[in-house]
Design a protein around this motif. Structure first.
Motif, PDB file in Angstrom:
ATOM      1  N   SER A   7       0.992  -1.680  -0.065  1.00 19.76           N
ATOM      2  CA  SER A   7      -0.071  -0.169   0.311  1.00 19.76           C
ATOM      3  C   SER A   7       1.131   0.980   0.098  1.00 19.76           C
ATOM      4  CB  SER A   7      -0.876   0.328   0.665  1.00 19.76           C
ATOM      5  OG  SER A   7      -1.487   1.271   0.959  1.00 19.76           O
ATOM      6  N   GLY A   8       0.977   2.184  -1.451  1.00 23.47           N
ATOM      7  CA  GLY A   8       1.541   3.043  -0.917  1.00 23.47           C
ATOM      8  C   GLY A   8       2.624   3.197  -2.449  1.00 23.47           C
ATOM      9  N   ALA A   9       3.122   2.162  -2.912  1.00 20.69           N
ATOM     10  CA  ALA A   9       3.924   1.450  -4.063  1.00 20.69           C
ATOM     11  C   ALA A   9       3.181   1.958  -4.783  1.00 20.69           C
ATOM     12  CB  ALA A   9       4.628   0.580  -3.293  1.00 20.69           C
ATOM     13  N   LEU A  81      11.020  -0.733 -13.190  1.00 20.25           N
ATOM     14  CA  LEU A  81      10.418   0.341 -13.634  1.00 20.25           C
ATOM     15  C   LEU A  81      10.639   0.864 -12.272  1.00 20.25           C
ATOM     16  CD1 LEU A  81       7.755   2.138 -15.106  1.00 20.25           C
ATOM     17  CD2 LEU A  81       6.434   0.717 -13.855  1.00 20.25           C
ATOM     18  N   ILE A  82      10.230  -0.361 -11.202  1.00 22.39           N
ATOM     19  CA  ILE A  82      10.428   0.867  -9.594  1.00 22.39           C
ATOM     20  C   ILE A  82      11.721   1.639  -9.411  1.00 22.39           C
ATOM     21  CG2 ILE A  82      10.535   0.343  -7.330  1.00 22.39           C
ATOM     22  CD1 ILE A  82       7.638  -0.556  -9.141  1.00 22.39           C
ATOM     23  N   ILE A  83      12.837   0.810  -9.851  1.00 20.95           N
ATOM     24  CA  ILE A  83      13.701   2.081  -9.732  1.00 20.95           C
ATOM     25  C   ILE A  83      13.684   3.016 -10.672  1.00 20.95           C
ATOM     26  CG2 ILE A  83      16.329   1.949 -11.078  1.00 20.95           C
ATOM     27  CD1 ILE A  83      16.997  -1.007 -10.721  1.00 20.95           C
ATOM     28  N   ILE A  84      13.298   2.891 -11.871  1.00 19.82           N
ATOM     29  CA  ILE A  84      12.612   4.651 -12.338  1.00 19.82           C
ATOM     30  C   ILE A  84      11.875   5.029 -11.504  1.00 19.82           C
ATOM     31  CG2 ILE A  84      11.914   5.440 -14.274  1.00 19.82           C
ATOM     32  CD1 ILE A  84      12.357   3.565 -15.889  1.00 19.82           C
ATOM     33  N   ILE A  85      11.067   4.979 -11.035  1.00 16.85           N
ATOM     34  CA  ILE A  85      10.186   5.741 -10.394  1.00 16.85           C
ATOM     35  C   ILE A  85      10.826   5.816  -8.929  1.00 16.85           C
ATOM     36  CG2 ILE A  85       8.120   5.647  -8.530  1.00 16.85           C
ATOM     37  CD1 ILE A  85       6.795   3.640 -10.662  1.00 16.85           C
ATOM     38  N   PHE A  86      11.543   5.426  -7.874  1.00 13.02           N
ATOM     39  CA  PHE A  86      11.714   5.031  -7.250  1.00 13.02           C
ATOM     40  C   PHE A  86      13.247   6.601  -6.843  1.00 13.02           C
ATOM     41  CE2 PHE A  86      15.818   2.259  -6.331  1.00 13.02           C
ATOM     42  CZ  PHE A  86      16.671   3.375  -5.497  1.00 13.02           C
ATOM     43  N   PHE A  87      14.371   6.204  -8.556  1.00 10.77           N
ATOM     44  CA  PHE A  87      14.997   7.391  -8.150  1.00 10.77           C
ATOM     45  C   PHE A  87      14.451   8.362  -8.600  1.00 10.77           C
ATOM     46  CE2 PHE A  87      18.866   4.853  -8.904  1.00 10.77           C
ATOM     47  CZ  PHE A  87      20.291   5.403  -8.371  1.00 10.77           C
ATOM     48  N   GLY A  88      13.160   8.732  -9.290  1.00 11.36           N
ATOM     49  CA  GLY A  88      13.041  10.493  -9.862  1.00 11.36           C
ATOM     50  C   GLY A  88      12.080  10.717  -8.292  1.00 11.36           C
ATOM     51  N   PHE A 146       7.597   4.645   0.084  1.00  8.78           N
ATOM     52  CA  PHE A 146       7.609   3.310  -0.296  1.00  8.78           C
ATOM     53  C   PHE A 146       7.675   2.391  -1.312  1.00  8.78           C
ATOM     54  CE2 PHE A 146       3.338   5.047   2.201  1.00  8.78           C
ATOM     55  CZ  PHE A 146       3.474   3.886   3.559  1.00  8.78           C
ATOM     56  N   ASN A 147       8.204   3.205  -2.577  1.00 10.90           N
ATOM     57  CA  ASN A 147       8.782   3.030  -3.723  1.00 10.90           C
ATOM     58  C   ASN A 147      10.171   2.135  -3.100  1.00 10.90           C
ATOM     59  OD1 ASN A 147       6.364   3.619  -5.681  1.00 10.90           O
ATOM     60  ND2 ASN A 147       7.410   5.185  -5.191  1.00 10.90           N
ATOM     61  N   PHE A 148      11.057   2.554  -2.585  1.00 11.89           N
ATOM     62  CA  PHE A 148      12.562   2.367  -2.024  1.00 11.89           C
ATOM     63  C   PHE A 148      12.056   0.897  -1.199  1.00 11.89           C
ATOM     64  CE2 PHE A 148      16.323   2.513   0.318  1.00 11.89           C
ATOM     65  CZ  PHE A 148      17.154   2.707  -0.736  1.00 11.89           C
ATOM     66  N   LEU A 150       9.505  -1.378  -1.221  1.00 12.03           N
ATOM     67  CA  LEU A 150       8.772  -2.675  -2.338  1.00 12.03           C
ATOM     68  C   LEU A 150      10.170  -2.621  -3.415  1.00 12.03           C
ATOM     69  CD1 LEU A 150       6.703  -3.900  -4.276  1.00 12.03           C
ATOM     70  CD2 LEU A 150       6.302  -2.103  -5.415  1.00 12.03           C
ATOM     71  N   PHE A 151      10.831  -1.576  -3.991  1.00 10.48           N
ATOM     72  CA  PHE A 151      12.312  -1.429  -4.478  1.00 10.48           C
ATOM     73  C   PHE A 151      13.223  -3.336  -4.090  1.00 10.48           C
ATOM     74  CE2 PHE A 151      16.903  -1.057  -6.017  1.00 10.48           C
ATOM     75  CZ  PHE A 151      17.016  -1.575  -6.421  1.00 10.48           C
ATOM     76  N   SER A 152      13.255  -3.012  -2.452  1.00 13.54           N
ATOM     77  CA  SER A 152      13.892  -3.328  -1.681  1.00 13.54           C
ATOM     78  C   SER A 152      14.002  -4.755  -1.329  1.00 13.54           C
ATOM     79  CB  SER A 152      14.552  -2.741  -0.057  1.00 13.54           C
ATOM     80  OG  SER A 152      13.619  -2.992   0.126  1.00 13.54           O
ATOM     81  N   THR A 153      12.231  -5.234  -1.686  1.00 13.48           N
ATOM     82  CA  THR A 153      11.993  -6.381  -1.369  1.00 13.48           C
ATOM     83  C   THR A 153      11.869  -7.107  -2.700  1.00 13.48           C
ATOM     84  OG1 THR A 153      10.057  -5.528  -1.403  1.00 13.48           O
ATOM     85  CG2 THR A 153      10.389  -6.026   1.511  1.00 13.48           C
ATOM     86  N   LEU A 154      11.957  -6.754  -3.496  1.00 11.91           N
ATOM     87  CA  LEU A 154      11.929  -7.346  -4.770  1.00 11.91           C
ATOM     88  C   LEU A 154      12.978  -8.530  -4.805  1.00 11.91           C
ATOM     89  CD1 LEU A 154      10.507  -4.978  -7.794  1.00 11.91           C
ATOM     90  CD2 LEU A 154       9.269  -6.176  -6.636  1.00 11.91           C
TER      91      LEU A 154
END
Lengths: 154, 154
Positions: A7-9, A81-88, A146-148, A150-154
Protein backbone atom coordinates in the motif's frame (compact mmCIF):
# COMPACT_ATOMS: atom_id res chain seq x y z
CA UNK A 1 6.42 -14.74 -9.75
CA UNK A 2 4.78 -13.67 -6.55
CA UNK A 3 2.57 -10.62 -6.96
CA UNK A 4 3.70 -8.00 -4.48
CA UNK A 5 1.25 -5.43 -3.21
CA UNK A 6 2.48 -2.70 -0.88
CA UNK A 7 0.00 0.00 0.00
CA UNK A 8 1.43 3.37 -1.04
CA UNK A 9 3.85 1.92 -3.58
CA UNK A 10 3.39 1.99 -7.35
CA UNK A 11 0.01 0.94 -8.72
CA UNK A 12 -2.06 1.09 -5.53
CA UNK A 13 -4.90 3.44 -4.62
CA UNK A 14 -2.83 5.00 -1.80
CA UNK A 15 -0.17 5.84 -4.38
CA UNK A 16 -2.88 7.38 -6.56
CA UNK A 17 -3.92 9.60 -3.63
CA UNK A 18 -0.28 10.63 -3.00
CA UNK A 19 0.23 11.52 -6.68
CA UNK A 20 -2.98 13.50 -6.70
CA UNK A 21 -1.79 15.47 -3.67
CA UNK A 22 1.62 16.10 -5.27
CA UNK A 23 -0.01 17.36 -8.45
CA UNK A 24 -2.36 19.69 -6.57
CA UNK A 25 0.28 21.13 -4.23
CA UNK A 26 3.03 21.55 -6.82
CA UNK A 27 0.62 23.19 -9.28
CA UNK A 28 -0.69 25.58 -6.65
CA UNK A 29 2.86 26.43 -5.56
CA UNK A 30 3.76 27.25 -9.16
CA UNK A 31 0.60 29.26 -9.79
CA UNK A 32 0.86 31.26 -6.56
CA UNK A 33 4.47 32.11 -7.38
CA UNK A 34 3.97 32.92 -11.05
CA UNK A 35 0.67 34.73 -11.46
CA UNK A 36 1.21 38.49 -11.44
CA UNK A 37 4.47 38.24 -9.46
CA UNK A 38 7.90 39.31 -10.69
CA UNK A 39 9.53 36.16 -9.37
CA UNK A 40 12.52 36.38 -11.74
CA UNK A 41 14.24 39.04 -9.63
CA UNK A 42 15.33 36.41 -7.10
CA UNK A 43 17.31 33.29 -7.93
CA UNK A 44 15.55 31.17 -5.31
CA UNK A 45 12.12 31.92 -6.74
CA UNK A 46 13.26 31.07 -10.27
CA UNK A 47 14.62 27.82 -8.88
CA UNK A 48 11.28 27.03 -7.24
CA UNK A 49 9.46 27.66 -10.51
CA UNK A 50 11.93 25.43 -12.39
CA UNK A 51 11.65 22.59 -9.90
CA UNK A 52 7.87 22.77 -9.78
CA UNK A 53 7.94 22.70 -13.58
CA UNK A 54 9.70 19.33 -13.28
CA UNK A 55 7.56 17.96 -10.45
CA UNK A 56 4.22 18.68 -12.12
CA UNK A 57 4.70 16.56 -15.29
CA UNK A 58 6.29 13.75 -13.23
CA UNK A 59 3.34 13.68 -10.80
CA UNK A 60 0.76 13.87 -13.57
CA UNK A 61 2.40 11.04 -15.51
CA UNK A 62 2.46 8.76 -12.47
CA UNK A 63 -1.06 9.86 -11.52
CA UNK A 64 -2.29 8.66 -14.92
CA UNK A 65 -0.33 5.39 -14.68
CA UNK A 66 -1.62 4.72 -11.15
CA UNK A 67 -5.18 5.55 -12.16
CA UNK A 68 -4.88 3.12 -15.10
CA UNK A 69 -3.52 0.45 -12.76
CA UNK A 70 -6.23 0.98 -10.14
CA UNK A 71 -9.32 1.46 -12.30
CA UNK A 72 -8.71 -0.28 -15.63
CA UNK A 73 -6.14 -3.06 -15.54
CA UNK A 74 -3.70 -3.99 -12.80
CA UNK A 75 -0.13 -3.41 -14.00
CA UNK A 76 2.54 -5.90 -12.93
CA UNK A 77 5.33 -4.59 -10.66
CA UNK A 78 8.58 -4.65 -12.64
CA UNK A 79 11.93 -4.12 -11.01
CA UNK A 80 13.18 -1.79 -13.74
CA UNK A 81 10.08 0.39 -13.54
CA UNK A 82 10.34 0.67 -9.74
CA UNK A 83 14.00 1.70 -10.03
CA UNK A 84 13.06 4.54 -12.38
CA UNK A 85 10.17 5.64 -10.15
CA UNK A 86 12.12 5.60 -6.91
CA UNK A 87 15.09 7.40 -8.45
CA UNK A 88 12.81 10.05 -9.89
CA UNK A 89 10.99 10.48 -6.60
CA UNK A 90 14.26 10.68 -4.68
CA UNK A 91 15.74 13.37 -6.91
CA UNK A 92 12.55 15.40 -7.19
CA UNK A 93 11.87 15.26 -3.46
CA UNK A 94 15.39 16.53 -2.70
CA UNK A 95 15.01 19.28 -5.29
CA UNK A 96 11.60 20.34 -4.00
CA UNK A 97 12.79 20.43 -0.39
CA UNK A 98 15.70 22.59 -1.50
CA UNK A 99 13.40 24.89 -3.46
CA UNK A 100 10.90 25.18 -0.62
CA UNK A 101 13.62 26.01 1.94
CA UNK A 102 15.29 28.58 -0.27
CA UNK A 103 11.99 30.27 -1.03
CA UNK A 104 10.96 30.25 2.61
CA UNK A 105 14.25 31.74 3.80
CA UNK A 106 14.27 34.46 1.14
CA UNK A 107 10.62 35.31 1.86
CA UNK A 108 11.46 35.55 5.55
CA UNK A 109 14.45 37.82 4.89
CA UNK A 110 12.40 40.08 2.63
CA UNK A 111 9.63 40.27 5.18
CA UNK A 112 12.11 41.34 7.85
CA UNK A 113 13.66 43.91 5.51
CA UNK A 114 10.10 45.18 4.88
CA UNK A 115 9.24 48.34 2.98
CA UNK A 116 9.62 48.40 -0.77
CA UNK A 117 11.38 45.02 -0.85
CA UNK A 118 8.24 43.21 0.04
CA UNK A 119 4.74 44.69 0.10
CA UNK A 120 2.78 42.60 2.58
CA UNK A 121 0.52 40.94 0.00
CA UNK A 122 3.48 39.82 -2.08
CA UNK A 123 5.30 38.43 0.94
CA UNK A 124 2.28 36.37 1.92
CA UNK A 125 2.17 34.90 -1.56
CA UNK A 126 5.85 33.93 -1.40
CA UNK A 127 5.27 32.24 1.95
CA UNK A 128 2.14 30.48 0.69
CA UNK A 129 4.05 29.22 -2.34
CA UNK A 130 6.82 27.89 -0.10
CA UNK A 131 4.24 26.16 2.12
CA UNK A 132 2.70 24.43 -0.90
CA UNK A 133 6.16 23.35 -2.03
CA UNK A 134 6.79 21.87 1.44
CA UNK A 135 3.56 19.86 1.24
CA UNK A 136 4.49 18.65 -2.23
CA UNK A 137 7.95 17.64 -0.92
CA UNK A 138 6.39 15.74 1.98
CA UNK A 139 4.11 13.70 -0.25
CA UNK A 140 6.83 12.90 -2.75
CA UNK A 141 9.20 11.77 -0.02
CA UNK A 142 6.45 9.45 1.29
CA UNK A 143 6.08 8.04 -2.23
CA UNK A 144 9.84 7.62 -2.43
CA UNK A 145 9.99 5.70 0.86
CA UNK A 146 7.22 3.30 -0.17
CA UNK A 147 8.72 2.66 -3.59
CA UNK A 148 12.19 2.19 -2.14
CA UNK A 149 10.78 -0.31 0.32
CA UNK A 150 9.01 -2.16 -2.50
CA UNK A 151 12.20 -2.14 -4.58
CA UNK A 152 14.28 -3.59 -1.76
CA UNK A 153 11.84 -6.48 -1.34
CA UNK A 154 11.72 -7.33 -5.06
CA UNK B 1 19.48 -15.86 12.96
CA UNK B 2 21.23 -15.10 9.72
CA UNK B 3 23.98 -12.52 10.09
CA UNK B 4 23.33 -9.73 7.61
CA UNK B 5 26.19 -7.65 6.32
CA UNK B 6 25.46 -4.78 3.99
CA UNK B 7 28.39 -2.57 3.09
CA UNK B 8 27.59 0.99 4.13
CA UNK B 9 24.96 0.01 6.67
CA UNK B 10 25.42 0.01 10.44
CA UNK B 11 28.57 -1.62 11.81
CA UNK B 12 30.63 -1.85 8.62
CA UNK B 13 33.83 -0.04 7.69
CA UNK B 14 32.08 1.84 4.88
CA UNK B 15 29.63 3.15 7.46
CA UNK B 16 32.55 4.20 9.63
CA UNK B 17 33.98 6.19 6.71
CA UNK B 18 30.59 7.84 6.07
CA UNK B 19 30.24 8.82 9.73
CA UNK B 20 33.75 10.20 9.77
CA UNK B 21 32.94 12.33 6.73
CA UNK B 22 29.73 13.58 8.33
CA UNK B 23 31.55 14.53 11.50
CA UNK B 24 34.27 16.39 9.63
CA UNK B 25 31.94 18.28 7.28
CA UNK B 26 29.32 19.19 9.87
CA UNK B 27 31.98 20.39 12.34
CA UNK B 28 33.70 22.48 9.70
CA UNK B 29 30.37 23.96 8.60
CA UNK B 30 29.63 24.94 12.20
CA UNK B 31 33.09 26.35 12.82
CA UNK B 32 33.22 28.34 9.58
CA UNK B 33 29.82 29.83 10.39
CA UNK B 34 30.43 30.55 14.07
CA UNK B 35 34.00 31.75 14.46
CA UNK B 36 34.15 35.54 14.41
CA UNK B 37 30.91 35.86 12.45
CA UNK B 38 27.72 37.54 13.68
CA UNK B 39 25.56 34.73 12.37
CA UNK B 40 22.65 35.49 14.73
CA UNK B 41 21.45 38.42 12.62
CA UNK B 42 19.89 36.03 10.09
CA UNK B 43 17.38 33.31 10.93
CA UNK B 44 18.73 30.91 8.32
CA UNK B 45 22.25 31.04 9.76
CA UNK B 46 20.97 30.40 13.30
CA UNK B 47 19.04 27.45 11.91
CA UNK B 48 22.18 26.08 10.26
CA UNK B 49 24.08 26.37 13.53
CA UNK B 50 21.25 24.63 15.42
CA UNK B 51 21.02 21.78 12.93
CA UNK B 52 24.78 21.27 12.83
CA UNK B 53 24.68 21.23 16.63
CA UNK B 54 22.37 18.24 16.34
CA UNK B 55 24.21 16.48 13.50
CA UNK B 56 27.64 16.59 15.18
CA UNK B 57 26.78 14.60 18.37
CA UNK B 58 24.71 12.13 16.32
CA UNK B 59 27.60 11.52 13.87
CA UNK B 60 30.16 11.25 16.63
CA UNK B 61 28.04 8.75 18.59
CA UNK B 62 27.58 6.54 15.55
CA UNK B 63 31.23 6.98 14.62
CA UNK B 64 32.22 5.57 18.00
CA UNK B 65 29.72 2.71 17.77
CA UNK B 66 30.86 1.83 14.25
CA UNK B 67 34.51 1.99 15.26
CA UNK B 68 33.77 -0.33 18.17
CA UNK B 69 31.96 -2.73 15.86
CA UNK B 70 34.71 -2.70 13.24
CA UNK B 71 37.85 -2.78 15.40
CA UNK B 72 36.93 -4.39 18.73
CA UNK B 73 33.91 -6.65 18.64
CA UNK B 74 31.34 -7.12 15.90
CA UNK B 75 27.93 -5.90 17.11
CA UNK B 76 24.85 -7.87 16.04
CA UNK B 77 22.34 -6.10 13.78
CA UNK B 78 19.16 -5.56 15.75
CA UNK B 79 15.93 -4.46 14.11
CA UNK B 80 15.14 -1.93 16.85
CA UNK B 81 18.57 -0.33 16.64
CA UNK B 82 18.36 -0.02 12.85
CA UNK B 83 14.94 1.66 13.13
CA UNK B 84 16.38 4.29 15.45
CA UNK B 85 19.41 4.85 13.23
CA UNK B 86 17.51 5.14 9.98
CA UNK B 87 14.89 7.45 11.54
CA UNK B 88 17.61 9.66 12.96
CA UNK B 89 19.48 9.74 9.68
CA UNK B 90 16.30 10.51 7.76
CA UNK B 91 15.33 13.43 9.97
CA UNK B 92 18.83 14.86 10.24
CA UNK B 93 19.48 14.59 6.51
CA UNK B 94 16.23 16.47 5.77
CA UNK B 95 17.13 19.12 8.33
CA UNK B 96 20.66 19.54 7.05
CA UNK B 97 19.52 19.82 3.43
CA UNK B 98 17.03 22.47 4.54
CA UNK B 99 19.72 24.33 6.49
CA UNK B 100 22.22 24.15 3.63
CA UNK B 101 19.70 25.44 1.08
CA UNK B 102 18.52 28.28 3.29
CA UNK B 103 22.07 29.35 4.03
CA UNK B 104 23.09 29.14 0.39
CA UNK B 105 20.11 31.19 -0.78
CA UNK B 106 20.59 33.88 1.86
CA UNK B 107 24.33 34.06 1.14
CA UNK B 108 23.54 34.43 -2.55
CA UNK B 109 21.02 37.21 -1.89
CA UNK B 110 23.45 39.06 0.36
CA UNK B 111 26.22 38.74 -2.22
CA UNK B 112 23.95 40.23 -4.88
CA UNK B 113 22.90 43.05 -2.54
CA UNK B 114 26.61 43.67 -1.93
CA UNK B 115 28.06 46.58 -0.03
CA UNK B 116 27.69 46.76 3.74
CA UNK B 117 25.35 43.75 3.84
CA UNK B 118 28.10 41.40 2.96
CA UNK B 119 31.82 42.23 2.90
CA UNK B 120 33.34 39.82 0.42
CA UNK B 121 35.28 37.78 2.99
CA UNK B 122 32.17 37.23 5.09
CA UNK B 123 30.12 36.17 2.09
CA UNK B 124 32.73 33.61 1.09
CA UNK B 125 32.55 32.15 4.59
CA UNK B 126 28.78 31.84 4.41
CA UNK B 127 29.05 30.09 1.09
CA UNK B 128 31.78 27.78 2.34
CA UNK B 129 29.70 26.90 5.37
CA UNK B 130 26.72 26.08 3.13
CA UNK B 131 28.94 23.92 0.91
CA UNK B 132 30.15 21.94 3.94
CA UNK B 133 26.54 21.50 5.08
CA UNK B 134 25.65 20.15 1.61
CA UNK B 135 28.48 17.60 1.83
CA UNK B 136 27.34 16.57 5.30
CA UNK B 137 23.77 16.20 3.98
CA UNK B 138 24.94 14.05 1.08
CA UNK B 139 26.83 11.65 3.32
CA UNK B 140 24.00 11.35 5.84
CA UNK B 141 21.47 10.68 3.10
CA UNK B 142 23.75 7.90 1.79
CA UNK B 143 23.86 6.44 5.32
CA UNK B 144 20.09 6.72 5.51
CA UNK B 145 19.60 4.84 2.23
CA UNK B 146 21.90 1.99 3.26
CA UNK B 147 20.30 1.63 6.69
CA UNK B 148 16.80 1.80 5.23
CA UNK B 149 17.75 -0.94 2.77
CA UNK B 150 19.15 -3.05 5.61
CA UNK B 151 16.02 -2.45 7.67
CA UNK B 152 13.72 -3.52 4.86
CA UNK B 153 15.59 -6.80 4.45
CA UNK B 154 15.55 -7.64 8.18
Amino acid sequence: MEELELSGAFGTSASLALRLGQTVFSSSSLLIMCLDVGFYSYTAFCYLVTVMGLVIPWSITLLVVDAYSVFIRHLPVQRRLIIIIFFGDMILSCLSLAAACSTASIADLLREAGGSHCPSKLCERYQMSAAMAFLSWFLSSVSFLFNFWLFSTL
